[in-house]
Scaffold this motif. Structure first.
Motif, short mmCIF file in Angstrom:
data_model
loop_
_atom_site.label_atom_id
_atom_site.label_comp_id
_atom_site.label_asym_id
_atom_site.label_seq_id
_atom_site.Cartn_x
_atom_site.Cartn_y
_atom_site.Cartn_z
N GLU A 28 -4.10 -4.87 -2.84
CA GLU A 28 -3.23 -3.98 -2.07
C GLU A 28 -3.08 -4.53 -0.65
O GLU A 28 -4.07 -4.72 0.06
CB GLU A 28 -3.84 -2.58 -2.04
N ARG A 73 9.56 9.44 0.39
CA ARG A 73 9.43 8.98 1.76
C ARG A 73 10.32 9.83 2.64
O ARG A 73 11.48 10.07 2.33
CB ARG A 73 9.87 7.52 1.90
N TRP A 84 -2.03 10.76 -1.76
CA TRP A 84 -2.20 9.91 -0.58
C TRP A 84 -0.94 10.02 0.27
O TRP A 84 0.12 10.44 -0.19
CB TRP A 84 -2.44 8.45 -0.96
N LEU A 100 0.80 -1.23 0.00
CA LEU A 100 0.00 0.00 0.00
C LEU A 100 0.83 1.28 0.00
O LEU A 100 0.27 2.37 -0.11
CB LEU A 100 -0.99 0.01 1.16
N VAL A 101 2.17 1.16 0.13
CA VAL A 101 3.00 2.36 0.02
C VAL A 101 3.64 2.45 -1.36
O VAL A 101 4.50 3.29 -1.59
CB VAL A 101 4.09 2.39 1.13
N VAL A 111 -6.21 8.81 1.75
CA VAL A 111 -6.27 8.89 0.29
C VAL A 111 -7.22 10.01 -0.16
O VAL A 111 -8.29 10.21 0.42
CB VAL A 111 -6.77 7.55 -0.30
N LYS A 158 -9.67 6.53 4.80
CA LYS A 158 -8.78 6.56 5.97
C LYS A 158 -8.59 5.11 6.38
O LYS A 158 -9.48 4.49 6.96
CB LYS A 158 -9.40 7.37 7.10
N ARG A 186 3.95 4.90 8.97
CA ARG A 186 4.25 3.65 9.68
C ARG A 186 5.42 3.87 10.63
O ARG A 186 6.37 4.57 10.28
CB ARG A 186 4.61 2.53 8.70
N LYS A 228 -3.15 4.97 6.33
CA LYS A 228 -3.07 5.51 4.98
C LYS A 228 -4.30 6.39 4.73
O LYS A 228 -5.43 5.98 5.01
CB LYS A 228 -3.01 4.40 3.93
N ALA A 267 0.92 7.62 3.65
CA ALA A 267 0.87 6.52 4.61
C ALA A 267 1.93 6.79 5.67
O ALA A 267 3.01 7.31 5.37
CB ALA A 267 1.12 5.18 3.92
N TYR A 325 5.20 8.07 3.81
CA TYR A 325 5.24 7.86 2.37
C TYR A 325 4.15 8.75 1.77
O TYR A 325 3.02 8.77 2.28
CB TYR A 325 4.93 6.41 2.01
N SER A 333 0.47 4.95 -6.78
CA SER A 333 -0.89 4.80 -7.30
C SER A 333 -0.92 4.74 -8.82
O SER A 333 -1.98 4.46 -9.40
CB SER A 333 -1.78 5.95 -6.82
#
Length: 539
Positions: A363, A442, A498, A344-345, A493, A476, A502, A491, A500, A513, A348
């Motif tokens: 994803e 990132r 978007w 998911l990072v 969007v 979200k 972590r 994450k 993310a 990210y 897109s």
């Protein structure tokens, strides 16, 4: 960025290999000290002997724990083991063999006493289990810290599916290993490893490539290929690939040096074998005009770097998008409903490519282990990570490796060039004309251990903002859309952007990210607001 990023390493940057190996045997961890405990991240246990984080005691305990785990799972077939070129890999493999042999495990080491890439171990496991249906299943161990600096060591377990062990397995193994260390290793069995069987990892892997890559097209096109192993385990594999398939292939730098004195320094001034880093690849980039396709791999060859004369070093996200767009159009025997897998990072732009192909996007959270089930049953034909790791299915739609394969993705760049007549970077520019040209980055933000813990458990509903950088928030997420697994972060969007967030597993920071299809200024706004949103949520 260090002001020395991209410059050649100097003698002061090099590790003392003898001192590192001495520390491996002489230092003994205290299981009550968090920094000295066994901890499995997304790719095994990693650390340095200098820090009492990767030592003989750790590896003996982890191996004994793996023996007990596989026994509990009913895994009684052979165990394939391979090691990369890091200085700590050879002593760690020796420790592991002592424990495996003492426990009566049928273990297989490399026939030529060569270094073994991660994908070659995964390939061996899958090949064995496919050829021995109904018989006891094989599994494996890879001794590698991947692209980490020369002072580090790493140790990974791959169950019978051939890919990285899942969190349930690694948690059990780590907890049992720490108990064994705390108990003075009294329950660890060790013996002199003798009479160990061998396996031709290199020959089996290279001979099978014709079933996943159109090597005939590469040879007919006369593509001039340069492959730089970056001092890693793929060095002899690339030489055999060129010889076996009659390719115009040059191993740019075949040197193996546990100090990696030939490297240029990475972004932070450290030696790190990251083929996706322009700083680490600076010496390789000097040869970009000498080859139609120039590639790099990290120490265990699970990552790839793609260099073209017209584009230089490709952003990993860009290459993944090109690979997906090409493969799904040139693999007619893949399942028509096989999904496109991405973490998911990842960019897109992959979402937009998948949509244009009429393919479902799958994803998942960060970590290649999430792709394993889909690659095994063919429901996911390609799985890729933004950190330049990916694998895909054979021509007939069956599993090749269930771990990242940097050799495969590097060789695919030559097939793409041969078949399309265009470089991957040219093809990416064509994708941006169709889907937009995103900017991606990132960055890290400071966070305490308590804040990191809170971020790792954050629910998307805890975010009160309804806009991000001038756009309405459309999602979200605290769970991945593909498999509903917790992402260990958040994450957010919008239509054109978007981010993310972590927590880092090793530093007091969290990673942001972010991507925008509206340009650099908009990306900066996304990053700034992302930090404010996350900081408010973990305050």
């Amino acid at each position: 960025m260090s002001d020395r990023a991209g410059t050649p390493a100097t003698p002061e940057d090099l590790i003392d290999v003898e001192a590192l190996v001495r520390a491996y045997y002489e230092k003994h961890p205290d299981a009550s000290v968090p920094e000295q405990r066994v901890v499995f991240g997304t790719s095994g246990h990693r650390g340095s002997a200098f820090d009492t984080a990767f030592n003989d005691d750790h590896i003996a305990a982890i191996t004994q724990a793996i023996v007990e785990y596989r026994r509990g799972q009913g895994t009684t077939g052979p165990l394939f083991i391979g090691a990369d070129t890091h200085a700590l890999s050879e002593p760690a493999q020796t420790t592991a063999l002592e424990v495996l042999v003492a426990n009566g495990i049928d273990v297989l080491v490399d026939e030529y006493d060569d270094f073994v890439p991660t994908p070659a171990v995964s390939h061996a496991i899958i090949k064995y289990n496919k050829e021995h249906p109904g018989e006891p299943q094989a599994d494996g161990i890879v001794v590698t810290p991947s692209h980490n600096p020369p002072r580090d060591g790493g140790f990974k377990y791959n169950p019978p599916h051939g890919g990285p062990a899942d969190s349930d397995a690694t948690s059990w193994i780590a907890n049992r290993a720490n108990d064994l260390i705390a108990n003075g290793l009294r329950e660890v069995n060790r013996a002199e490893p003798s009479g160990v069987a061998t396996y031709d990892f290199r020959g089996n892997y290279v001979d099978d490539l014709k079933h996943i890559i159109d090597v005939d097209a590469i040879r007919r096109a006369g593509i001039r290929i340069g492959a730089d192993p970056l001092g890693g385990a793929s060095a002899h594999y690339w030489a055999l690939i060129g010889e076996t398939y009659g390719l115009d292939l040059t191993v740019v730098n075949p040197l193996i040096d546990p100090q990696w004195g030939f490297m240029t320094l990475d972004w932070d001034g450290k030696i790190r074998m990251d083929p996706s880093s322009p700083s680490a690849m600076a010496s390789v980039l000097k040869h970009k005009d000498d080859f139609a396709v120039l590639t790099g791999n990290d120490a265990d060859a699970d990552r790839h770097g793609i260099v073209t004369p017209d584009g230089g070093l490709m952003n990993p996200n860009h290459y993944l998008a090109v690979a997906i767009d090409y493969l799904y159009a040139h693999r007619p025997d893949w399942r028509a409903d096989a999904a496109v897998g991405k973490t998911l990072v990842s960019s897109s732009v992959i979402d937009r490519v998948a949509d244009s192909l009429g393919r479902r996007l799958w994803e998942v959270p960060v970590g290649f282990k999430w792709f394993v089930p889909g690659l095994v049953d063919g429901s996911v034909a390609f799985g890729g990570e933004e950190s330049a790791g990916a694998s895909f299915l054979r021509l007939d739609g069956t599993a090749w490796t269930t771990d990242k394969d940097g050799i495969l993705l590097a060789l695919l760049a030559s097939e793409i060039t041969a078949v399309t007549g265009k470089s991957p970077s040219q093809l990416y520019r064509g994708l941006t004309e169709r889907f937009g040209d995103p900017v991606y980055q990132r960055v890290d933000a400071a966070a305490s251990k308590e804040q990191k813990a809170k971020l790792g458990k954050l629910d998307g509903d805890a975010i009160t903002a309804d806009e991000l950088a001038g756009e309405k928030i459309t999602a979200k997420l605290s769970k991945a859309p593909g498999n509903d697994a917790a992402i260990g972060g958040l994450k957010v969007v919008t239509e054109n952007a978007w981010f993310a967030a972590r927590p880092s597993g090793t530093e007091d920071v969290y990673k942001i990210y972010a991507e925008s299809f509206l340009g650099e200024d908009h990306l900066r706004q996304v990053q700034s607001e992302a930090k404010s949103i996350v900081d408010a949520a973990i305050a």
